[in-house]
Motif scaffolding. Structure first.
Motif, PDB file in Angstrom:
ATOM      1  N   THR A   1       0.848  -1.198   0.000  1.00  0.00           N
ATOM      2  CA  THR A   1       0.000   0.000   0.000  1.00  0.00           C
ATOM      3  C   THR A   1       0.882   1.246   0.000  1.00  0.00           C
ATOM      4  O   THR A   1       1.851   1.311   0.750  1.00  0.00           O
TER       5      THR A   1
ATOM      6  N   GLU B   1      -0.162   7.843 -10.471  1.00  0.00           N
ATOM      7  CA  GLU B   1      -0.649   7.131 -11.653  1.00  0.00           C
ATOM      8  C   GLU B   1       0.314   6.013 -12.064  1.00  0.00           C
ATOM      9  O   GLU B   1      -0.108   4.920 -12.442  1.00  0.00           O
TER      10      GLU B   1
ATOM     11  N   LYS C   1       0.658   2.834  -9.331  1.00  0.00           N
ATOM     12  CA  LYS C   1      -0.463   1.878  -9.206  1.00  0.00           C
ATOM     13  C   LYS C   1      -0.232   0.645 -10.086  1.00  0.00           C
ATOM     14  O   LYS C   1      -0.867  -0.388  -9.887  1.00  0.00           O
ATOM     15  N   ARG C   2       0.684   0.739 -11.047  1.00  0.00           N
ATOM     16  CA  ARG C   2       1.007  -0.427 -11.883  1.00  0.00           C
ATOM     17  C   ARG C   2       1.850  -1.455 -11.129  1.00  0.00           C
ATOM     18  O   ARG C   2       1.960  -2.601 -11.543  1.00  0.00           O
TER      19      ARG C   2
ATOM     20  N   LYS D   1      -2.301  -1.332  -3.854  1.00  0.00           N
ATOM     21  CA  LYS D   1      -3.243  -0.343  -3.313  1.00  0.00           C
ATOM     22  C   LYS D   1      -2.574   1.021  -3.222  1.00  0.00           C
ATOM     23  O   LYS D   1      -1.566   1.173  -2.523  1.00  0.00           O
ATOM     24  N   VAL D   2      -3.128   2.003  -3.936  1.00  0.00           N
ATOM     25  CA  VAL D   2      -2.617   3.376  -3.906  1.00  0.00           C
ATOM     26  C   VAL D   2      -3.751   4.286  -3.453  1.00  0.00           C
ATOM     27  O   VAL D   2      -4.852   4.257  -4.011  1.00  0.00           O
TER      28      VAL D   2
ATOM     29  N   CYS E   1      -8.791  11.477  -8.043  1.00  0.00           N
ATOM     30  CA  CYS E   1      -8.501  10.064  -7.757  1.00  0.00           C
ATOM     31  C   CYS E   1      -9.186   9.144  -8.758  1.00  0.00           C
ATOM     32  O   CYS E   1      -8.593   8.150  -9.207  1.00  0.00           O
TER      33      CYS E   1
ATOM     34  N   VAL F   1      -7.128   5.613  -8.610  1.00  0.00           N
ATOM     35  CA  VAL F   1      -6.645   5.274  -7.269  1.00  0.00           C
ATOM     36  C   VAL F   1      -7.737   5.600  -6.245  1.00  0.00           C
ATOM     37  O   VAL F   1      -8.742   6.221  -6.571  1.00  0.00           O
TER      38      VAL F   1
END
Length: 201
Positions: free
Chosen positions: A123, A157, A160-161, A165-166, A187, A192
């Motif tokens: 996270t 952005e 998150k790849r 969890k972002v 978001c 996200v």
């Protein structure tokens, strides 16, 4: 004695550094020295990776739900050390890893750092603070200027790849309902999560 690890509720927090590119107007370290009877989080020097690993032996790791990198500084200032320690914790204690960050890792290290988090961090929680670029600079007083806001969004952005969890966060009492709605739109565009944090005085 330095406070390297400290408890907050059911989690164990890692205090790696006091360095930070921001001087936020609302930063807790301006008004306090500790969190939840942690002892002072001001470090006389930065602990080595080995010192941090050794510190975990002093705690009953079965008690904790998560290990969180967040102290009186920006943990990604020591990104490679953070990832080495995170890897150690995941392998030895099988606990999830969270990083609480200002999201300016790319500017700190002058490169795209998002891929580095893959496999180490579960996270990432990023302090968004406001939906407005100029207001972000006024609030954070960061050393990079107004470009920091765009860098934060780009990092979110990209990362998150690599991280499951972002989350982008704002403080409940710090912005209006309308601004919260704008943050939610940001978001949603980035794909996200959004979390409104309670204010801690």
């Amino acid at each position: 004695m330095m406070t390297i690890l400290y408890e907050v509720y059911d989690n164990l927090y890692v205090n790696l550094t006091n360095r930070c590119p921001c001087a936020c107007t609302f930063c807790l370290r301006q008004t306090r020295e500790e969190m939840n009877q942690s002892g002072s989080l001001w470090l006389e020097r930065e602990p080595s990776v080995q010192e941090v690993k050794d510190e975990f032996e002093k705690f009953d790791m079965a008690k904790y739900k998560e290990v969180v990198f967040c102290g009186f500084g920006e943990p990604t200032e020591r990104l490679e050390d953070l990832l080495e320690i995170a890897g150690f914790v995941k392998e030895k204690f099988k606990l999830p890893i969270r990083v609480n960050t200002n999201g300016l890792s790319d500017l700190i290290h002058k490169k795209n750092t998002a891929p580095m988090f893959g496999g180490y961090v579960d996270t990432i929680s990023i302090s968004l603070n406001t939906p407005d670029r100029e207001e972000y600079y006024r609030l954070t007083r960061n050393k990079f200027g107004e470009e920091a806001f765009d860098a934060l969004l780009k990092f979110a952005e990209n990362v998150k790849r690599y991280v499951p969890k972002v989350i982008l966060t704002t403080v409940e009492t710090a912005i209006t309902k309308e601004e919260q709605e704008e943050c939610l739109k940001i978001c949603d565009l980035l794909g996200v999560s959004y979390r409104i944090r309670p204010w801690e005085d």
